[in-house]
Design a protein around this motif. Structure first.
Motif, mmCIF file in Angstrom:
data_model
loop_
_atom_site.group_PDB
_atom_site.id
_atom_site.type_symbol
_atom_site.label_atom_id
_atom_site.label_comp_id
_atom_site.label_asym_id
_atom_site.label_seq_id
_atom_site.Cartn_x
_atom_site.Cartn_y
_atom_site.Cartn_z
ATOM 1 N N GLY A 32 -11.329 -0.555 -2.432
ATOM 2 C CA GLY A 32 -11.451 0.841 -2.830
ATOM 3 C C GLY A 32 -12.842 1.285 -3.222
ATOM 4 N N TRP A 45 -9.701 8.453 -7.199
ATOM 5 C CA TRP A 45 -9.578 6.998 -7.268
ATOM 6 C C TRP A 45 -10.718 6.420 -8.101
ATOM 7 C CZ3 TRP A 45 -7.368 2.615 -7.515
ATOM 8 C CH2 TRP A 45 -8.098 1.440 -7.361
ATOM 9 N N MET A 102 -4.722 3.100 -4.669
ATOM 10 C CA MET A 102 -5.889 3.039 -3.795
ATOM 11 C C MET A 102 -5.498 3.283 -2.341
ATOM 12 S SD MET A 102 -7.598 1.074 -1.373
ATOM 13 C CE MET A 102 -6.746 -0.491 -1.519
ATOM 14 N N ALA A 140 -7.426 -3.967 -4.670
ATOM 15 C CA ALA A 140 -7.664 -2.530 -4.808
ATOM 16 C C ALA A 140 -9.116 -2.245 -5.181
ATOM 17 C CB ALA A 140 -6.717 -1.943 -5.852
#
Length: 306
Positions: A113, A218, A53, A109
């Motif tokens: 993210g 991602w 991330m 994350a």
């Protein structure tokens, strides 16, 4: 299957092994270094996801994938350093701490993210190994991660360092006998913290390769458990950095079977072949981890008989 389809299929397996195997390679090298010092880091899954991330976010914000690579490696090193520091405290268990930090890394994350799921960040360049072929499918299959040469270099460097340098000897000594390390006047905790941090840095490169090359985006399921698989992979490689290369390629090739079959028009069983890396992991653990049996090459401090 025709001859052309066979060439495309084999190229897909070979290229997939090099592509999919890169994260396995970096994470296994990082865990190999950590375990050589006598510490297990089950938090590598969190390290991998957090670094993936961070690398994607840094690449997106800076416009440079190489900035993303360094940011991802730094994030991996920071989380691994926290693991090393906590495990150095009295009555703290490596396994429990690793699981806690795995959840911490994944939670951070996923939370940080969320804004990065839709954007596209600049990607790492590809190295073309298929220039010998006139087939676009073969050339596409043999485009590999630009970080692959770095991973191979690190494997050779770690192998050489463990055998020929003072630092490598100290890491092995701390992993084989904490008492002998202390008797020589060295800090076992200091060596293990440094090795764990360096291992996290290397594993962070694997996270960066996930979001900046393959699959190149991602999302919250990006790692698919590769950080945990790396622990079994290190056992399979008998704690040898050079064998980690072969093990990473094996797992990468196993993960590439499904896409390679699809590339030649065979769609049946695609999802079934996606479980091959996990089946390999189970087989390795069943065949190598038996109660009362020391796995060859295992650091003494990690021995099941201690």
């Amino acid at each position: 299957m025709t001859a052309d389809q066979l060439i495309i299929f084999l190229s897909g397996i070979g290229g997939g092994a090099l592509r999919v195997g890169v994260p396995f390679l970096f994470v296994s090298l990082g865990e190999c270094l950590t375990e050589k010092s006598g510490r297990i880091n089950l938090g590598l899954e969190g390290v991998l996801v957090l670094s993936a991330m961070t690398a994607f976010g840094a690449s997106y914000l800076s416009g440079s994938p190489w900035v993303g690579v360094m940011a991802g490696a730094g994030a991996g090193a920071l989380l691994a350093t926290l693991h090393g520091l906590l495990c150095s405290l009295p009555r703290v268990n490596d396994i429990a701490t690793g699981i806690a930090l795995m959840l911490l890394g994944m939670g951070l994350a996923f939370y940080l993210g969320k804004p990065l799921i839709q954007p596209q960040a600049p990607q790492l360049p590809a190295l073309s190994l298929g220039g010998w072929s006139d087939s676009p499918a073969v050339r596409s299959a043999l485009e590999v991660n630009a970080l692959l040469p770095l991973g191979l270099f690190m494997a050779v460097l770690l192998w050489w360092a463990f055998a020929n340098t003072r630092l490598g000897l100290l890491v092995r000594l701390a992993g084989d006998s904490a008492n002998a390390t202390r008797a020589l006047g060295y800090s076992v905790s200091g060596i293990r913290i440094a090795a764990t941090a360096a291992g996290g840095f290397i594993a962070g490169l694997g996270g960066a390769s996930l979001t900046l090359f393959y699959p190149g985006s991602w999302n919250e399921g990006i790692s698919s458990g590769q950080g945990l698989i790396a622990v079994a992979l290190v056992i399979f490689a008998r704690w040898s950095p050079l064998r980690c290369v072969g093990a990473a390629l094996l797992f990468g090739g196993a993960g590439a079977i499904g896409p390679a079959l699809q590339s030649v028009g065979i769609g049946w069983g695609y999802h079934l072949f996606n479980i091959v890396p996990y089946v390999l992991t189970l087989l390795i653990l069943v065949l190598t981890c038996r109660p009362g049996v020391v796995v060859p090459g295992s650091p003494g401090e990690l021995s099941s008989t201690r």
